[in-house]
Design a protein around this motif. Structure first.
Motif, PDB file in Angstrom:
ATOM      1  N   ILE A  19      -0.554  37.991 -66.947  1.00 54.74           N
ATOM      2  CA  ILE A  19      -1.528  38.901 -67.556  1.00 54.74           C
ATOM      3  C   ILE A  19      -1.464  40.271 -66.904  1.00 54.74           C
ATOM      4  N   GLN A  20      -1.459  40.292 -65.578  1.00 57.07           N
ATOM      5  CA  GLN A  20      -1.427  41.558 -64.859  1.00 57.07           C
ATOM      6  C   GLN A  20      -0.134  42.321 -65.122  1.00 57.07           C
ATOM      7  N   ALA A  21       0.984  41.589 -65.178  1.00 55.48           N
ATOM      8  CA  ALA A  21       2.275  42.244 -65.426  1.00 55.48           C
ATOM      9  C   ALA A  21       2.296  42.907 -66.795  1.00 55.48           C
ATOM     10  N   ILE A  22       1.717  42.240 -67.794  1.00 51.63           N
ATOM     11  CA  ILE A  22       1.678  42.826 -69.127  1.00 51.63           C
ATOM     12  C   ILE A  22       0.742  44.025 -69.153  1.00 51.63           C
ATOM     13  N   ARG A  23      -0.385  43.926 -68.479  1.00 54.02           N
ATOM     14  CA  ARG A  23      -1.319  45.065 -68.433  1.00 54.02           C
ATOM     15  C   ARG A  23      -0.640  46.291 -67.812  1.00 54.02           C
ATOM     16  N   VAL A  24       0.111  46.073 -66.745  1.00 54.09           N
ATOM     17  CA  VAL A  24       0.814  47.192 -66.092  1.00 54.09           C
ATOM     18  C   VAL A  24       1.866  47.767 -67.032  1.00 54.09           C
ATOM     19  N   TYR A  25       2.617  46.877 -67.688  1.00 52.66           N
ATOM     20  CA  TYR A  25       3.678  47.334 -68.600  1.00 52.66           C
ATOM     21  C   TYR A  25       3.087  48.089 -69.788  1.00 52.66           C
ATOM     22  N   GLU A  26       1.953  47.615 -70.319  1.00 45.37           N
ATOM     23  CA  GLU A  26       1.327  48.299 -71.457  1.00 45.37           C
ATOM     24  C   GLU A  26       0.977  49.740 -71.131  1.00 45.37           C
ATOM     25  N   ASP A  27       0.667  50.003 -69.864  1.00 44.76           N
ATOM     26  CA  ASP A  27       0.318  51.364 -69.463  1.00 44.76           C
ATOM     27  C   ASP A  27       1.537  52.263 -69.307  1.00 44.76           C
ATOM     28  N   THR A  28       2.759  51.689 -69.405  1.00 41.29           N
ATOM     29  CA  THR A  28       3.976  52.506 -69.373  1.00 41.29           C
ATOM     30  C   THR A  28       4.433  52.888 -70.778  1.00 41.29           C
ATOM     31  N   LEU A  29       3.792  52.325 -71.811  1.00 41.83           N
ATOM     32  CA  LEU A  29       4.191  52.593 -73.185  1.00 41.83           C
ATOM     33  C   LEU A  29       3.657  53.948 -73.644  1.00 41.83           C
ATOM     34  N   THR A  30       4.285  54.513 -74.683  1.00 48.75           N
ATOM     35  CA  THR A  30       3.981  55.875 -75.115  1.00 48.75           C
ATOM     36  C   THR A  30       2.661  55.944 -75.885  1.00 48.75           C
ATOM     37  N   LYS A  31       1.580  55.860 -75.138  1.00 47.89           N
ATOM     38  CA  LYS A  31       0.222  55.910 -75.678  1.00 47.89           C
ATOM     39  C   LYS A  31      -0.734  56.113 -74.511  1.00 47.89           C
ATOM     40  N   PRO A  32      -1.921  56.611 -74.746  1.00 46.89           N
ATOM     41  CA  PRO A  32      -2.923  56.655 -73.675  1.00 46.89           C
ATOM     42  C   PRO A  32      -3.272  55.232 -73.227  1.00 46.89           C
ATOM     43  N   SER A  35      -5.318  52.404 -75.368  1.00 50.16           N
ATOM     44  CA  SER A  35      -5.641  52.981 -76.676  1.00 50.16           C
ATOM     45  C   SER A  35      -5.367  52.030 -77.841  1.00 50.16           C
ATOM     46  N   LEU A  36      -4.634  50.958 -77.612  1.00 51.12           N
ATOM     47  CA  LEU A  36      -4.454  49.954 -78.664  1.00 51.12           C
ATOM     48  C   LEU A  36      -5.499  48.843 -78.584  1.00 51.12           C
ATOM     49  N   GLY A  37      -6.452  49.024 -77.690  1.00 47.48           N
ATOM     50  CA  GLY A  37      -7.635  48.172 -77.666  1.00 47.48           C
ATOM     51  C   GLY A  37      -7.357  46.686 -77.643  1.00 47.48           C
ATOM     52  N   VAL A  38      -7.882  45.987 -78.644  1.00 47.11           N
ATOM     53  CA  VAL A  38      -7.795  44.533 -78.688  1.00 47.11           C
ATOM     54  C   VAL A  38      -6.352  44.061 -78.801  1.00 47.11           C
ATOM     55  N   LEU A  39      -5.474  44.856 -79.408  1.00 48.58           N
ATOM     56  CA  LEU A  39      -4.065  44.463 -79.481  1.00 48.58           C
ATOM     57  C   LEU A  39      -3.497  44.260 -78.082  1.00 48.58           C
ATOM     58  N   GLU A  40      -3.883  45.132 -77.165  1.00 48.54           N
ATOM     59  CA  GLU A  40      -3.404  44.996 -75.787  1.00 48.54           C
ATOM     60  C   GLU A  40      -3.984  43.742 -75.127  1.00 48.54           C
ATOM     61  N   SER A  41      -5.235  43.457 -75.429  1.00 50.50           N
ATOM     62  CA  SER A  41      -5.856  42.261 -74.854  1.00 50.50           C
ATOM     63  C   SER A  41      -5.209  40.990 -75.382  1.00 50.50           C
ATOM     64  N   ILE A  42      -4.876  40.984 -76.676  1.00 48.77           N
ATOM     65  CA  ILE A  42      -4.215  39.810 -77.252  1.00 48.77           C
ATOM     66  C   ILE A  42      -2.869  39.580 -76.578  1.00 48.77           C
ATOM     67  N   ALA A  43      -2.091  40.624 -76.442  1.00 47.89           N
ATOM     68  CA  ALA A  43      -0.773  40.480 -75.816  1.00 47.89           C
ATOM     69  C   ALA A  43      -0.900  39.950 -74.395  1.00 47.89           C
ATOM     70  N   ALA A  44      -1.876  40.471 -73.648  1.00 49.45           N
ATOM     71  CA  ALA A  44      -2.070  40.010 -72.277  1.00 49.45           C
ATOM     72  C   ALA A  44      -2.508  38.548 -72.246  1.00 49.45           C
ATOM     73  N   GLN A  45      -3.421  38.181 -73.139  1.00 51.68           N
ATOM     74  CA  GLN A  45      -3.868  36.788 -73.195  1.00 51.68           C
ATOM     75  C   GLN A  45      -2.708  35.855 -73.525  1.00 51.68           C
ATOM     76  N   LEU A  46      -1.872  36.249 -74.479  1.00 51.28           N
ATOM     77  CA  LEU A  46      -0.733  35.412 -74.837  1.00 51.28           C
ATOM     78  C   LEU A  46       0.248  35.302 -73.679  1.00 51.28           C
ATOM     79  N   GLY A  47       0.358  36.352 -72.891  1.00 51.30           N
ATOM     80  CA  GLY A  47       1.177  36.259 -71.675  1.00 51.30           C
ATOM     81  C   GLY A  47       0.603  35.260 -70.700  1.00 51.30           C
ATOM     82  N   GLY A  48      -0.729  35.294 -70.560  1.00 49.45           N
ATOM     83  CA  GLY A  48      -1.376  34.343 -69.663  1.00 49.45           C
ATOM     84  C   GLY A  48      -1.243  32.913 -70.143  1.00 49.45           C
ATOM     85  N   ILE A  49      -1.261  32.724 -71.473  1.00 48.21           N
ATOM     86  CA  ILE A  49      -1.123  31.382 -72.036  1.00 48.21           C
ATOM     87  C   ILE A  49       0.282  30.849 -71.825  1.00 48.21           C
TER      88      ILE A  49
END
Length: 352
Positions: A19-32, A35-49
């Motif tokens: 989860i943490q690795a995905i959260r860090v990686y999401e912050d390297t993507l070309t966006k504030p 800013s993708l809100g729940v989409l980012e949370s879903i991706a992180a949750q799926l990483g944790g699963i």
């Protein structure tokens, strides 16, 4: 009870490092950041699963429709007669129901399981796992024996395992059973101590007077059976149903195999609550698709700690809301996989 107990023991917490690795990686993507809100949370949750930095759950995917009848329909709690359950199972098999249409739209398979329809079903597209011919009338005594509740849970566990072994990596809950909103409301009332009137909705389209009669039936069932909220199996057996038990087992079986489950509406969420009371860590494997128009659905989701992705005023069941959420989940994973990073795109990163 070995199947159920072994499954409960296998359910572990989410992989926090992933989860943490995905959260860090999401912050390297070309966006504030964020800013993708729940989409980012879903991706992180799926990483944790899954424990994967780039989760692979987009395909294949299936919605599992558990079909069963409820003896409480004898109390007049539904606008539709009991025989509609078996008729709708035929409709699913013929591809004509709403869930078939929406599953085709989402690129998902519909898997129909007979866990307790009160009529014989012999169709190659139906997985036959019938525990009994419908539940008993919970207004007069327990809907199921404790053993039957466990058996239905283990049906769901087995179906989850079979699908995962066939390569499915994203499951959704669906159901068909005239009378199952009554059982679901009774489950919520039993676990929360709320009066039936506070958690009882229109179901198949009842008017206000009929909703009142339905709530009175639930109050009677609770008084007759006195389900113990500290014992999830007791609640499930006394005021639940075979379709609800099957879905709870499906959720537990998926969680034990680290596979996410998209939860549909009110009935599916009642099953999810049973699963979470049996194995609290199982809630981490759930994604709430939508908040239905049923009176107590939002309260149910709050109890589960889940936020719905959609609010479409739906109250059909069958898994219809769940398959609509598949596209959002696909979008979350595509943004994670396909967006450029600031470095790769040569875009200057903003300063906090």
């Amino acid at each position: 009870m070995n199947g159920l107990q072994n499954t409960l023991k296998r359910i572990q917490g989410l992989d926090q490092q992933a989860i943490q690795a995905i959260r860090v990686y999401e912050d390297t993507l070309t966006k504030p950041p964020g800013s993708l809100g729940v989409l980012e949370s879903i991706a992180a949750q799926l990483g944790g699963i899954t424990g994967q930095a780039f989760p692979e759950v987009a395909a294949p995917k299936a919605v599992v429709v558990m079909a069963a009848d409820h003896g409480v329909v004898a109390e007049g709690v539904s606008a539709f007669p009991q025989e509609v359950t078996v008729q709708m199972v035929a409709n699913f098999c013929n591809g004509g129901a709403a869930i078939n249409v929406l599953a085709r739209h989402a690129g998902a398979d519909v898997v129909v399981v007979d866990v307790g329809v009160a009529a014989p079903i012999d169709h190659p597209q139906v997985i036959s796992k019938k525990v009994r011919l419908g539940s008993a009338n919970m207004a007069q005594g327990p809907a199921l024996t404790r053993e039957e509740a466990v058996q239905a849970l283990e049906v769901g566990i087995a179906v989850a395992g079979e699908l995962i072994d066939r390569g499915y990596r994203l499951l959704a809950t669906g159901e068909m059973g005239i009378g199952n909103t009554t059982a679901s409301s009774a489950i919520v009332a039993a676990f929360t101590g709320q009066a039936a009137a506070a958690v009882t909705g229109r179901g198949t389209g009842l008017d206000a007077a009929a909703v009142g009669r339905k709530a009175a039936v639930i109050d009677r069932a609770l008084a007759v059976n006195r389900p113990d909220p500290a014992d999830p199996l007791d609640v499930l057996a006394k005021v639940g149903g075979l379709d609800i038990a099957g879905l709870a087992g499906l959720i537990l079986g998926a969680a034990a195999r680290r596979v996410p489950v998209v939860i549909d509406g009110f009935i599916s969420s009642a099953a999810a609550l049973v699963a979470a009371r049996l194995a609290p860590l199982a809630s981490g494997y759930m994604i709430a698709s939508h908040c239905s128009a049923e009176a107590a659905h939002r309260r149910l989701l709050e109890l589960l700690g889940l936020k719905p992705l959609l609010e479409l005023e739906m109250r059909l069941g069958e898994g219809t809301g769940a398959v609509l959420a598949f596209g959002i989940i696909d979008a979350a994973l595509k943004t994670l996989r396909e967006m450029a990073t600031f470095e790769s795109a040569g875009v200057a990163k903003g300063e906090a």
